[in-house]
Write a protein that holds these residues in place. Sequence first.
Motif, PDB file in Angstrom:
ATOM      1  N   UNK A 102      93.118  94.890  21.215  1.00 24.20           N
ATOM      2  CA  UNK A 102      93.486  93.374  21.800  1.00 24.20           C
ATOM      3  C   UNK A 102      91.849  93.637  22.711  1.00 24.20           C
ATOM      4  N   UNK A 103      91.465  92.729  22.704  1.00 22.73           N
ATOM      5  CA  UNK A 103      90.421  92.557  23.713  1.00 22.73           C
ATOM      6  C   UNK A 103      90.854  92.175  25.315  1.00 22.73           C
ATOM      7  N   UNK A 104      90.644  92.605  26.220  1.00 22.42           N
ATOM      8  CA  UNK A 104      90.592  92.970  27.416  1.00 22.42           C
ATOM      9  C   UNK A 104      90.308  91.397  28.012  1.00 22.42           C
ATOM     10  N   UNK A 105      90.626  90.945  29.439  1.00 19.84           N
ATOM     11  CA  UNK A 105      91.025  89.902  30.120  1.00 19.84           C
ATOM     12  C   UNK A 105      89.859  89.988  30.804  1.00 19.84           C
ATOM     13  N   UNK A 106      88.941  88.679  30.463  1.00 28.53           N
ATOM     14  CA  UNK A 106      87.325  88.999  31.222  1.00 28.53           C
ATOM     15  C   UNK A 106      87.082  87.411  31.616  1.00 28.53           C
ATOM     16  N   UNK A 107      87.302  87.337  33.146  1.00 29.12           N
ATOM     17  CA  UNK A 107      86.762  86.454  33.889  1.00 29.12           C
ATOM     18  C   UNK A 107      86.098  86.216  34.337  1.00 29.12           C
ATOM     19  N   UNK A 108      85.330  85.542  34.564  1.00 26.65           N
ATOM     20  CA  UNK A 108      83.995  85.118  35.277  1.00 26.65           C
ATOM     21  C   UNK A 108      84.200  85.700  36.779  1.00 26.65           C
ATOM     22  N   UNK A 109      82.991  86.038  37.227  1.00 25.96           N
ATOM     23  CA  UNK A 109      82.841  86.855  38.776  1.00 25.96           C
ATOM     24  C   UNK A 109      83.106  85.421  39.415  1.00 25.96           C
ATOM     25  N   UNK A 110      83.813  84.636  40.145  1.00 28.64           N
ATOM     26  CA  UNK A 110      84.724  83.056  40.929  1.00 28.64           C
ATOM     27  C   UNK A 110      83.472  83.515  41.899  1.00 28.64           C
ATOM     28  N   UNK A 111      83.263  82.001  41.943  1.00 24.43           N
ATOM     29  CA  UNK A 111      82.473  81.492  42.958  1.00 24.43           C
ATOM     30  C   UNK A 111      83.179  81.375  44.049  1.00 24.43           C
ATOM     31  N   UNK A 112      84.400  81.160  44.129  1.00 22.59           N
ATOM     32  CA  UNK A 112      84.938  80.839  45.634  1.00 22.59           C
ATOM     33  C   UNK A 112      85.229  82.316  45.720  1.00 22.59           C
ATOM     34  N   UNK A 113      85.957  82.263  47.224  1.00 23.21           N
ATOM     35  CA  UNK A 113      85.782  83.612  48.336  1.00 23.21           C
ATOM     36  C   UNK A 113      87.422  83.973  47.659  1.00 23.21           C
ATOM     37  N   UNK A 114      87.836  85.818  47.855  1.00 21.63           N
ATOM     38  CA  UNK A 114      89.542  85.459  47.096  1.00 21.63           C
ATOM     39  C   UNK A 114      90.317  85.518  47.964  1.00 21.63           C
ATOM     40  N   UNK A 115      89.733  85.828  49.641  1.00 19.48           N
ATOM     41  CA  UNK A 115      90.746  85.871  50.905  1.00 19.48           C
ATOM     42  C   UNK A 115      90.137  84.787  51.638  1.00 19.48           C
ATOM     43  N   UNK A 116      91.276  85.297  52.705  1.00 17.39           N
ATOM     44  CA  UNK A 116      91.156  84.767  54.290  1.00 17.39           C
ATOM     45  C   UNK A 116      91.407  84.823  55.160  1.00 17.39           C
ATOM     46  N   UNK A 117      90.865  84.678  56.002  1.00 22.92           N
ATOM     47  CA  UNK A 117      91.231  86.020  57.509  1.00 22.92           C
ATOM     48  C   UNK A 117      92.262  85.135  58.203  1.00 22.92           C
ATOM     49  N   UNK A 147      91.873  78.675  38.434  1.00 19.24           N
ATOM     50  CA  UNK A 147      92.569  77.883  40.207  1.00 19.24           C
ATOM     51  C   UNK A 147      91.555  78.507  40.793  1.00 19.24           C
ATOM     52  N   UNK A 148      90.041  77.771  41.166  1.00 25.77           N
ATOM     53  CA  UNK A 148      89.264  78.353  42.079  1.00 25.77           C
ATOM     54  C   UNK A 148      89.762  78.318  43.453  1.00 25.77           C
ATOM     55  N   UNK A 149      90.622  77.665  43.897  1.00 25.39           N
ATOM     56  CA  UNK A 149      91.499  77.379  44.965  1.00 25.39           C
ATOM     57  C   UNK A 149      92.390  78.678  45.589  1.00 25.39           C
ATOM     58  N   UNK A 150      92.764  79.388  44.880  1.00 25.39           N
ATOM     59  CA  UNK A 150      93.491  80.400  45.171  1.00 25.39           C
ATOM     60  C   UNK A 150      92.958  81.701  45.797  1.00 25.39           C
ATOM     61  N   UNK A 151      93.646  81.527  47.030  1.00 23.19           N
ATOM     62  CA  UNK A 151      92.659  82.967  48.275  1.00 23.19           C
ATOM     63  C   UNK A 151      93.962  83.636  48.850  1.00 23.19           C
ATOM     64  N   UNK A 152      93.930  84.606  49.200  1.00 23.02           N
ATOM     65  CA  UNK A 152      95.065  85.221  49.785  1.00 23.02           C
ATOM     66  C   UNK A 152      94.662  85.806  51.546  1.00 23.02           C
ATOM     67  N   UNK A 153      96.254  86.222  52.043  1.00 24.24           N
ATOM     68  CA  UNK A 153      95.754  86.065  54.202  1.00 24.24           C
ATOM     69  C   UNK A 153      95.511  88.137  53.676  1.00 24.24           C
ATOM     70  N   UNK A 154      94.581  88.137  54.250  1.00 25.43           N
ATOM     71  CA  UNK A 154      93.402  89.763  54.269  1.00 25.43           C
ATOM     72  C   UNK A 154      95.072  90.197  55.685  1.00 25.43           C
ATOM     73  N   UNK A 155      96.217  91.402  54.955  1.00 28.71           N
ATOM     74  CA  UNK A 155      97.083  91.956  55.587  1.00 28.71           C
ATOM     75  C   UNK A 155      97.839  91.031  55.718  1.00 28.71           C
ATOM     76  N   UNK A 156      98.061  89.889  54.785  1.00 32.89           N
ATOM     77  CA  UNK A 156      99.391  89.254  54.877  1.00 32.89           C
ATOM     78  C   UNK A 156     100.492  88.880  56.383  1.00 32.89           C
ATOM     79  N   UNK A 157     101.340  88.537  55.721  1.00 30.76           N
ATOM     80  CA  UNK A 157     102.681  88.079  57.099  1.00 30.76           C
ATOM     81  C   UNK A 157     102.591  89.415  58.288  1.00 30.76           C
ATOM     82  N   UNK A 158     102.213  90.623  57.397  1.00 33.79           N
ATOM     83  CA  UNK A 158     102.485  91.195  58.353  1.00 33.79           C
ATOM     84  C   UNK A 158     101.795  91.292  59.559  1.00 33.79           C
TER      85      UNK A 158
END
Length: 151
Positions: free
Chosen positions: A18-33, A116-127
Amino acid sequence: MTASVVSPVLSRTVFAATAPTVAPAPAAPLSLQVSDYATAVAEGATPVDVRSHRRRQVDGALFGALAIDAVEVLDRLTPGTAESLRAARTDSRWILVSEDGHEAEWLAWHLQARGVQGAVFVVGGHRRMRRAKVNGRIRPDELAVISAHES
């Protein structure tokens, strides 16, 4: 002296590659401080608390956030699925918050890989948000609904 030798058993089944899942590098940031959280929400991003119900009970709710357990996030926030929220579009801006940030990072990457290029995560999370005393806000209309239910 007795020796035990384990010989490999070869299956006659041939597995299809099976072909691996391949996605282009996102232009948007992945994280949010954490320091940028309030600004991002004020600019229209929607926070999504992916912690379990139990974790939210123990550590407190994230005000103003959608509460979606992590196992449902990809189905709910990916546009075009039977389980998608109506607000789920490719241009949606989601801020994913997990307990320590790791689970939310994985989910944000997968959402971006799904377009969904606008999806980001908070670095360090809820903690980290708790340590920085950062929480969401309750809008006046939401507060009115809560007040109406208490009376």
